[in-house]
Design an enzyme around this catalytic site. Structure first.
Site, PDB file in Angstrom:
ATOM      1  N   TRP A  66      22.409  19.823 -41.580  1.00 27.77           N
ATOM      2  CA  TRP A  66      21.546  18.734 -42.029  1.00 27.77           C
ATOM      3  C   TRP A  66      20.151  18.959 -41.432  1.00 27.77           C
ATOM      4  O   TRP A  66      20.026  19.190 -40.229  1.00 27.77           O
ATOM      5  CB  TRP A  66      22.069  17.360 -41.578  1.00 27.77           C
ATOM      6  CG  TRP A  66      21.040  16.317 -41.881  1.00 27.77           C
ATOM      7  CD1 TRP A  66      20.725  15.832 -43.119  1.00 27.77           C
ATOM      8  CD2 TRP A  66      20.127  15.702 -40.962  1.00 27.77           C
ATOM      9  NE1 TRP A  66      19.672  14.945 -43.027  1.00 27.77           N
ATOM     10  CE2 TRP A  66      19.294  14.847 -41.714  1.00 27.77           C
ATOM     11  CE3 TRP A  66      19.931  15.796 -39.575  1.00 27.77           C
ATOM     12  CZ2 TRP A  66      18.282  14.088 -41.131  1.00 27.77           C
ATOM     13  CZ3 TRP A  66      18.926  15.041 -38.994  1.00 27.77           C
ATOM     14  CH2 TRP A  66      18.110  14.184 -39.776  1.00 27.77           C
ATOM     15  N   GLU A  81      24.567  18.681 -45.908  1.00 23.78           N
ATOM     16  CA  GLU A  81      24.484  17.222 -45.984  1.00 23.78           C
ATOM     17  C   GLU A  81      23.160  16.812 -46.620  1.00 23.78           C
ATOM     18  O   GLU A  81      22.093  17.263 -46.217  1.00 23.78           O
ATOM     19  CB  GLU A  81      24.578  16.635 -44.563  1.00 23.78           C
ATOM     20  CG  GLU A  81      24.430  15.118 -44.523  1.00 23.78           C
ATOM     21  CD  GLU A  81      24.540  14.534 -43.113  1.00 23.78           C
ATOM     22  OE1 GLU A  81      24.585  15.315 -42.130  1.00 23.78           O
ATOM     23  OE2 GLU A  81      24.563  13.298 -42.994  1.00 23.78           O
ATOM     24  N   LYS A  97      20.232  13.896 -48.038  1.00 24.51           N
ATOM     25  CA  LYS A  97      19.658  12.621 -47.610  1.00 24.51           C
ATOM     26  C   LYS A  97      18.568  12.215 -48.587  1.00 24.51           C
ATOM     27  O   LYS A  97      17.901  13.068 -49.169  1.00 24.51           O
ATOM     28  CB  LYS A  97      19.081  12.751 -46.189  1.00 24.51           C
ATOM     29  CG  LYS A  97      18.783  11.409 -45.563  1.00 24.51           C
ATOM     30  CD  LYS A  97      18.609  11.503 -44.058  1.00 24.51           C
ATOM     31  CE  LYS A  97      18.310  10.124 -43.495  1.00 24.51           C
ATOM     32  NZ  LYS A  97      18.189  10.122 -42.048  1.00 24.51           N
ATOM     33  N   ASP A 140      26.981  11.646 -46.695  1.00 21.70           N
ATOM     34  CA  ASP A 140      26.880  10.619 -45.652  1.00 21.70           C
ATOM     35  C   ASP A 140      26.601   9.333 -46.425  1.00 21.70           C
ATOM     36  O   ASP A 140      25.616   9.261 -47.182  1.00 21.70           O
ATOM     37  CB  ASP A 140      25.728  10.994 -44.708  1.00 21.70           C
ATOM     38  CG  ASP A 140      25.472   9.975 -43.622  1.00 21.70           C
ATOM     39  OD1 ASP A 140      25.376   8.776 -43.953  1.00 21.70           O
ATOM     40  OD2 ASP A 140      25.332  10.359 -42.450  1.00 21.70           O
ATOM     41  N   HIS A 187      23.130   7.772 -46.909  1.00 19.24           N
ATOM     42  CA  HIS A 187      22.038   8.616 -47.404  1.00 19.24           C
ATOM     43  C   HIS A 187      21.753   8.492 -48.891  1.00 19.24           C
ATOM     44  O   HIS A 187      21.358   9.452 -49.539  1.00 19.24           O
ATOM     45  CB  HIS A 187      22.322  10.081 -47.074  1.00 19.24           C
ATOM     46  CG  HIS A 187      22.212  10.373 -45.606  1.00 19.24           C
ATOM     47  ND1 HIS A 187      22.303  11.635 -45.087  1.00 19.24           N
ATOM     48  CD2 HIS A 187      22.012   9.556 -44.558  1.00 19.24           C
ATOM     49  CE1 HIS A 187      22.182  11.590 -43.777  1.00 19.24           C
ATOM     50  NE2 HIS A 187      22.007  10.327 -43.425  1.00 19.24           N
ATOM     51  N   HIS A 246      30.345  11.966 -43.958  1.00 20.73           N
ATOM     52  CA  HIS A 246      29.894  11.260 -42.766  1.00 20.73           C
ATOM     53  C   HIS A 246      30.081   9.787 -43.076  1.00 20.73           C
ATOM     54  O   HIS A 246      29.501   9.279 -44.053  1.00 20.73           O
ATOM     55  CB  HIS A 246      28.425  11.538 -42.461  1.00 20.73           C
ATOM     56  CG  HIS A 246      28.238  12.723 -41.585  1.00 20.73           C
ATOM     57  ND1 HIS A 246      27.011  13.118 -41.107  1.00 20.73           N
ATOM     58  CD2 HIS A 246      29.144  13.597 -41.057  1.00 20.73           C
ATOM     59  CE1 HIS A 246      27.170  14.185 -40.348  1.00 20.73           C
ATOM     60  NE2 HIS A 246      28.447  14.503 -40.312  1.00 20.73           N
ATOM     61  N   ASP A 287      17.941   1.561 -42.441  1.00 20.63           N
ATOM     62  CA  ASP A 287      18.632   2.422 -41.494  1.00 20.63           C
ATOM     63  C   ASP A 287      19.955   2.889 -42.072  1.00 20.63           C
ATOM     64  O   ASP A 287      20.628   2.154 -42.780  1.00 20.63           O
ATOM     65  CB  ASP A 287      18.883   1.655 -40.200  1.00 20.63           C
ATOM     66  CG  ASP A 287      19.726   2.473 -39.241  1.00 20.63           C
ATOM     67  OD1 ASP A 287      19.252   3.536 -38.807  1.00 20.63           O
ATOM     68  OD2 ASP A 287      20.865   2.075 -38.968  1.00 20.63           O
ATOM     69  N   ASP A 330      22.510   4.277 -40.148  1.00 16.45           N
ATOM     70  CA  ASP A 330      23.462   4.632 -39.092  1.00 16.45           C
ATOM     71  C   ASP A 330      24.002   3.483 -38.253  1.00 16.45           C
ATOM     72  O   ASP A 330      24.160   3.631 -37.050  1.00 16.45           O
ATOM     73  CB  ASP A 330      22.811   5.683 -38.175  1.00 16.45           C
ATOM     74  CG  ASP A 330      22.608   6.992 -38.910  1.00 16.45           C
ATOM     75  OD1 ASP A 330      23.611   7.626 -39.236  1.00 16.45           O
ATOM     76  OD2 ASP A 330      21.446   7.351 -39.172  1.00 16.45           O
ATOM     77  N   ASP A 376      29.572   8.948 -38.218  1.00 10.90           N
ATOM     78  CA  ASP A 376      28.176   9.246 -37.873  1.00 10.90           C
ATOM     79  C   ASP A 376      27.381   7.949 -37.795  1.00 10.90           C
ATOM     80  O   ASP A 376      26.972   7.411 -38.820  1.00 10.90           O
ATOM     81  CB  ASP A 376      27.571  10.195 -38.921  1.00 10.90           C
ATOM     82  CG  ASP A 376      26.121  10.545 -38.587  1.00 10.90           C
ATOM     83  OD1 ASP A 376      25.714  10.330 -37.431  1.00 10.90           O
ATOM     84  OD2 ASP A 376      25.406  11.026 -39.486  1.00 10.90           O
TER      85      ASP A 376
HETATM   86  C1  RNT Z   1      20.958  11.991 -40.192  1.00 15.82           C
HETATM   87  C2  RNT Z   1      22.247  12.611 -40.571  1.00 15.82           C
HETATM   88  C3  RNT Z   1      22.868  13.493 -39.546  1.00 15.82           C
HETATM   89  C4  RNT Z   1      22.720  12.957 -38.144  1.00 15.82           C
HETATM   90  C5  RNT Z   1      23.493  13.726 -37.118  1.00 15.82           C
HETATM   91  C6  RNT Z   1      23.067  13.381 -35.741  1.00 15.82           C
HETATM   92  O1  RNT Z   1      20.514  11.081 -41.076  1.00 15.82           O
HETATM   93  O2  RNT Z   1      23.153  11.624 -40.939  1.00 15.82           O
HETATM   94  O3  RNT Z   1      24.182  13.732 -39.878  1.00 15.82           O
HETATM   95  O4  RNT Z   1      23.061  11.611 -38.064  1.00 15.82           O
HETATM   96  O5  RNT Z   1      23.411  15.052 -37.390  1.00 15.82           O
HETATM   97 ZN    ZN Z   2      25.166  12.173 -41.289  1.00 12.19          ZN
END
Ligand code: RNT
Ligand code: ZN
Length: 420
Positions: free
Chosen positions: A185, A226, A228, A260, A263, A287, A295, A297, A327
């Site tokens: 990523w 990954e 985003k 993820d 994302h 993820h 945000d 996460d 994650d």
């Molecule tokens: C960031 C991604 C990635 C990170 C990690 C720390 O937006 O989700 O996966 O969170 O690599």
């Molecule tokens: Zn991630």
């Protein structure tokens, strides 16, 4: 029989009416590995650099007690493992190298021995390891760019880092005998409207090709890309967009797409994308996180998206095809608690999916009995899921009720509060 067992017996009968064997489900769930990310313990700081976090990710909050050293992070991880049910893998970022010989190595020159401490930890718990190159929080990130940088020396540095990580992933897999998911990523992108959206992507593609020319055993090392949609300060353009990573994976044998669920655009849901990808890929990676407005996460909860994602994996018989990793990073509350709530939530989601009469419901859909399907899906929501969850925790030797949080509080008193 104690009260809990009586309640479980009742639940067992209820689910048996749906032809679901709760004992079997409990045994099966206990064998499903879920990757626990190392970076919730120290707000994604890592051990190898003092550079601030970059790449469009950010932790907010300054709750006391973050791990400040490998020892502290290992201690904290132990605690999380102790209070959460289920089989784990540990997900390590390259920035968490432990230089045991006391010699610092930059990211482009990392060697497998720099992660021996992680292998030892994994062996102690008989778990596998996953790995991530760290393309952020480092002085070689130039204008927010790494593998897409127009500066060849910057790109070269990060390609070398990627290759070093392939070697480390090989080492993890061969030491532990479990496949190692190696996730790429990058946060590369632009805050404002770019003049060229193609060149950075062509450079990203070329850089990935160079990294993956490093030898690895495709049965044991699983490279992922990954995607985003945007990051903080990287709002207008992300090189590794969904289309880019999906097509990279589709055209490179052995490379998996990683989604993820933080994302995507806020109204998009990853649960619908899981079966779409399963139609094309033998294996995919996830993820698991919780997006909240800007945000991506927040701590994973047992919410609709989480439940539906687990259902898509379970009812499509894809537990063996989807690599699941958590994650998230929250620095505003007790980190051990945050970590554990997230892990427990995903366990609950898997259990809930396994306690759903999926074949019966599918048959209703195939027969066009949509009214009945709706009614049944609603009835299942009030089945005694909690009783099976409690029993699962019991059998995994962890506390099922509010009690586990008392352990978090004592650990905070005895250990975390002394970290100043
Ligand atoms: C960031 C991604 C990635 C990170 C990690 C720390 O937006 O989700 O996966 O969170 O690599
Ligand atoms: Zn991630």
């Amino acid at each position: 029989m104690n009260k809990n067992k009586q309640i479980y017996e009742y639940a067992r009968e209820q689910y048996a009416r749906l032809e679901i064997d709760t004992d079997k489900v409990i045994d099966e769930l206990a064998k499903v590995p879920v990757s626990l990310h190392c970076w919730q313990g120290d707000d994604v700081k890592g051990f190898d650099s003092d550079s601030p976090l970059s790449g469009g990710i950010q932790t907010t909050g300054n709750y006391p007690g973050a791990a400040r050293s490998p020892k502290e992070l290992f201690d904290d991880l132990r605690k999380v493992i102790e209070i959460t049910p289920g089989k784990k893998k540990i997900n390590v970022h390259a920035s968490y190298a432990v230089f045991e010989d006391g010699k610092f190595r930059n990211r482009n020159e990392l060697i497998p021995e720099d992660f021996k401490a992680w292998v030892d930890f994994a062996k102690e718990y008989n778990v596998g390891l996953d790995f991530n190159p760290t393309f952020f929080g480092h002085s070689m990130v130039k204008d927010g760019l790494t593998l897409t940088s127009p500066d060849e020396s910057v790109r070269e540095f990060w390609i070398e880092h990627g290759k070093a990580c392939v070697r480390i992933a090989n080492y993890f897999a061969s030491e532990l005998g479990e496949p190692c998911v190696l996730n790429f990523w990058i946060g590369d992108g632009f805050k404002d409207i770019p003049a060229d959206r193609l060149s950075p992507r062509l450079r990203y593609k070329d850089s990935l090709d160079k990294i993956l020319s490093e030898k690895y055993d495709p049965r044991m090392v699983k490279p992922c890309v990954e995607s985003k949609v945007f990051g903080i300060g990287v709002e207008s353009y992300t090189a590794g967009s969904s289309e880019f990573t999906l097509n990279y994976a589709a055209t490179h044998k052995g490379v998996l797409p990683l989604m993820d669920n933080g994302h995507y655009h806020p109204t998009e849901v990853v649960y619908d994308k899981i079966p779409a990808l399963l139609a094309y890929y033998d294996e995919i990676a996830l993820h698991i996180t919780r997006p909240v407005r800007w945000d991506s996460d927040h701590v994973v909860l047992f919410d609709d998206e989480t439940r539906e994602m687990a259902k898509e994996i379970v009812r499509n018989d894809a537990l063996g095809r989807v690599y699941m990793a958590l994650d998230f990073f929250d620095a505003s509350i007790n980190r051990i608690g945050a970590w554990s709530v997230g892990f427990r939530s995903w366990q609950k989601a898997l259990l809930n999916a396994m306690l759903t009469p999926n074949d019966k419901l599918k048959a209703l859909q195939e027969n066009g009995e949509f009214g009945k399907l709706m009614a049944y899906q609603e009835e299942i929501k009030t089945y005694p899921f909690g009783a099976v969850w409690d029993e699962y925790c019991d059998r995994c030797l962890v506390r099922s009720d509010f009690g586990w949080y008392d352990d978090v509080i004592s650990y905070e008193k005895e250990v975390l509060s002394k970290r100043r």
